[in-house]
Design a protein around this motif. Structure first.
Motif, PDB file in Angstrom:
ATOM      1  N   ILE A  74      33.147  56.864  34.617  1.00 35.71           N
ATOM      2  CA  ILE A  74      33.633  55.545  34.208  1.00 35.71           C
ATOM      3  C   ILE A  74      33.028  54.457  35.089  1.00 35.71           C
ATOM      4  CG2 ILE A  74      35.685  54.052  34.239  1.00 35.71           C
ATOM      5  CD1 ILE A  74      35.480  55.805  31.735  1.00 35.71           C
ATOM      6  N   LEU A  75      32.977  54.693  36.391  1.00 35.88           N
ATOM      7  CA  LEU A  75      32.450  53.700  37.316  1.00 35.88           C
ATOM      8  C   LEU A  75      30.947  53.506  37.155  1.00 35.88           C
ATOM      9  CD1 LEU A  75      34.463  54.572  40.562  1.00 35.88           C
ATOM     10  CD2 LEU A  75      34.831  52.657  38.997  1.00 35.88           C
ATOM     11  N   ASP A  76      30.296  54.409  36.436  1.00 29.55           N
ATOM     12  CA  ASP A  76      28.849  54.333  36.249  1.00 29.55           C
ATOM     13  C   ASP A  76      28.476  53.791  34.870  1.00 29.55           C
ATOM     14  OD1 ASP A  76      26.219  54.758  37.280  1.00 29.55           O
ATOM     15  OD2 ASP A  76      26.029  56.525  35.996  1.00 29.55           O
ATOM     16  N   ALA A  98      34.986  50.288  44.720  1.00 27.49           N
ATOM     17  CA  ALA A  98      33.784  50.692  43.980  1.00 27.49           C
ATOM     18  C   ALA A  98      33.696  49.975  42.639  1.00 27.49           C
ATOM     19  CB  ALA A  98      33.784  52.208  43.783  1.00 27.49           C
ATOM     20  N   ALA A  99      34.816  49.878  41.925  1.00 30.05           N
ATOM     21  CA  ALA A  99      34.825  49.196  40.631  1.00 30.05           C
ATOM     22  C   ALA A  99      34.465  47.726  40.787  1.00 30.05           C
ATOM     23  CB  ALA A  99      36.196  49.346  39.970  1.00 30.05           C
ATOM     24  N   HIS A 100      35.043  47.078  41.781  1.00 32.70           N
ATOM     25  CA  HIS A 100      34.753  45.665  42.027  1.00 32.70           C
ATOM     26  C   HIS A 100      33.284  45.457  42.356  1.00 32.70           C
ATOM     27  CE1 HIS A 100      35.280  41.550  43.464  1.00 32.70           C
ATOM     28  NE2 HIS A 100      34.594  41.893  44.544  1.00 32.70           N
ATOM     29  N   LYS A 102      30.829  47.107  41.366  1.00 25.64           N
ATOM     30  CA  LYS A 102      30.025  47.309  40.161  1.00 25.64           C
ATOM     31  C   LYS A 102      30.280  46.230  39.107  1.00 25.64           C
ATOM     32  CE  LYS A 102      29.417  52.290  40.715  1.00 25.64           C
ATOM     33  NZ  LYS A 102      27.944  52.270  40.676  1.00 25.64           N
ATOM     34  N   GLY A 103      31.091  45.233  39.452  1.00 26.48           N
ATOM     35  CA  GLY A 103      31.323  44.117  38.546  1.00 26.48           C
ATOM     36  C   GLY A 103      32.438  44.335  37.545  1.00 26.48           C
ATOM     37  N   MET A 104      33.231  45.381  37.743  1.00 29.39           N
ATOM     38  CA  MET A 104      34.341  45.648  36.825  1.00 29.39           C
ATOM     39  C   MET A 104      35.599  44.913  37.279  1.00 29.39           C
ATOM     40  SD  MET A 104      33.859  49.712  36.003  1.00 29.39           S
ATOM     41  CE  MET A 104      32.329  50.318  35.290  1.00 29.39           C
ATOM     42  N   ASP A 105      36.534  44.733  36.357  1.00 28.71           N
ATOM     43  CA  ASP A 105      37.832  44.167  36.710  1.00 28.71           C
ATOM     44  C   ASP A 105      38.755  45.270  37.217  1.00 28.71           C
ATOM     45  OD1 ASP A 105      37.057  41.636  36.008  1.00 28.71           O
ATOM     46  OD2 ASP A 105      38.143  41.582  34.105  1.00 28.71           O
ATOM     47  N   VAL A 106      39.613  44.906  38.160  1.00 27.98           N
ATOM     48  CA  VAL A 106      40.571  45.842  38.744  1.00 27.98           C
ATOM     49  C   VAL A 106      41.978  45.317  38.514  1.00 27.98           C
ATOM     50  CG1 VAL A 106      41.386  46.934  40.885  1.00 27.98           C
ATOM     51  CG2 VAL A 106      38.933  46.541  40.537  1.00 27.98           C
ATOM     52  N   PRO A 148      42.982  46.853  46.325  1.00 25.35           N
ATOM     53  CA  PRO A 148      42.059  45.736  46.586  1.00 25.35           C
ATOM     54  C   PRO A 148      41.497  45.137  45.305  1.00 25.35           C
ATOM     55  CG  PRO A 148      41.556  47.630  47.989  1.00 25.35           C
ATOM     56  CD  PRO A 148      42.558  48.093  46.974  1.00 25.35           C
ATOM     57  N   TYR A 149      41.321  43.826  45.321  1.00 24.89           N
ATOM     58  CA  TYR A 149      40.659  43.075  44.255  1.00 24.89           C
ATOM     59  C   TYR A 149      41.434  43.055  42.943  1.00 24.89           C
ATOM     60  CZ  TYR A 149      36.700  43.374  47.459  1.00 24.89           C
ATOM     61  OH  TYR A 149      35.897  43.298  48.560  1.00 24.89           O
TER      62      TYR A 149
END
Length: 291
Positions: A74-76, A98-100, A102-106, A148-149
């Motif tokens: 998912i993170l990739d 890691a998600a943040h 990669k530019g994803m929302d958390v 975080p984030y």
């Protein structure tokens, strides 16, 4: 159960993954058993935009934070997703960061008491109906600080809590104070979340479709196509999938569907949708430890 993970290792992770999958099944049964979320009949949908506006789809992936199957996949992803991270687990902070990056929302995947189910399915720091107002507030604040984030929150299980006006009002108040919105996973068609959000001038964001209530690629693909159709018709669609028991199939179908659906929909984070569809901007009144 969570404390014993270091002792029992992978076997405990598998048990937790299976419990999460049972949670998904119970959730969908509670919402009518169709994989379409339980939407209260009185809750207004976002107003239709002009045809020049993109057909937005926000995919939220629940149950991140416990090193579950499918998390790395998912993170990739090559498109923007939203990860709902459970607080106080072994990879909560690692996965959120890691998600943040990669530019994803958390968002915080807040454990909440269901109408049916075992307490161990919830994880630590859960919101239960026997808590006082002060205890509810304290647990929500600690959960936000632990992820975080985080820019929002949704419910993990929670069919009992999301129909409780007292508790949900406190949860939404804390979210508002800390600059977070709340996404109703819609595990209960009697949910009060949407109406409370409107009353508090918060966006009434809710899940439209569950992707992986059945653990087969064919079903997940069908649900994703249904979500794309809804995004085209309504100009926006919020969907929920999971890591864990269904994680490998869910991540595989999302990845293979990106190129097929990119001409139909725009994959966005839930924060983008909240801003562009509901035109809501965070205005925190209390400090937050989140970066």
């Amino acid at each position: 159960m969570i404390r014993n993970q270091e002792k029992h290792g992978y076997s405990v992770k598998l048990k937790f993954s299976f419990w999460i999958f049972l949670c998904v099944i119970i959730t969908v049964i509670g919402s009518g058993g169709t994989g379409v979320s339980a939407m209260p009949a009185t809750l207004p949908e976002p107003a239709l935009s002009s045809s020049s506006q993109p057909n937005r789809m926000a995919i939220i992936i629940d149950d991140v934070g416990n090193d579950m199957r499918g998390t790395a996949e998912i993170l990739d992803m090559p498109v923007k997703l939203t990860v709902a991270v459970m607080p106080f687990l072994q990879t909560t902070k690692k996965d959120a960061i890691a998600a943040h990056e990669k530019g994803m929302d958390v968002i915080v995947h807040m454990p909440m008491e269901p109408k049916k189910g075992k307490p161990e399915w919830l994880g630590p720091g859960a919101i239960t109906s026997n808590l006082t107002d002060e205890q509810v507030r304290e647990r929500v604040e600690k959960a936000i600080d632990n992820v975080p984030y985080a820019i929002g929150m949704n419910n993990h299980m929670g069919s009992k809590i999301t129909s409780d006006k007292r508790i949900m009002s406190i949860i939404l108040d804390v979210c508002l104070e800390r600059g977070l919105f709340f996404v109703d996973s819609r595990t209960n068609f009697r949910s009060v979340v949407g109406d409370l959000a409107i009353a508090k001038n918060m966006p009434p964001v809710g899940n439209d479709i569950f992707l992986d209530d059945q653990n087969s690629k064919a079903h997940i693909r069908k649900q994703l196509d249904l979500a794309a159709q809804r995004a085209v018709e309504k100009k926006s669609c919020v969907v929920i999938g999971h890591v864990g028991h269904t994680g490998m199939n869910t991540s595989a179908v999302i990845r293979e569907s990106v190129s097929r659906l990119q001409n139909q929909v725009q994959f966005v984070g839930i924060g983008d949708m909240v801003r562009d569809v509901w035109h809501w901007q965070a205005a925190p009144t209390l400090p937050t430890d989140n970066k």
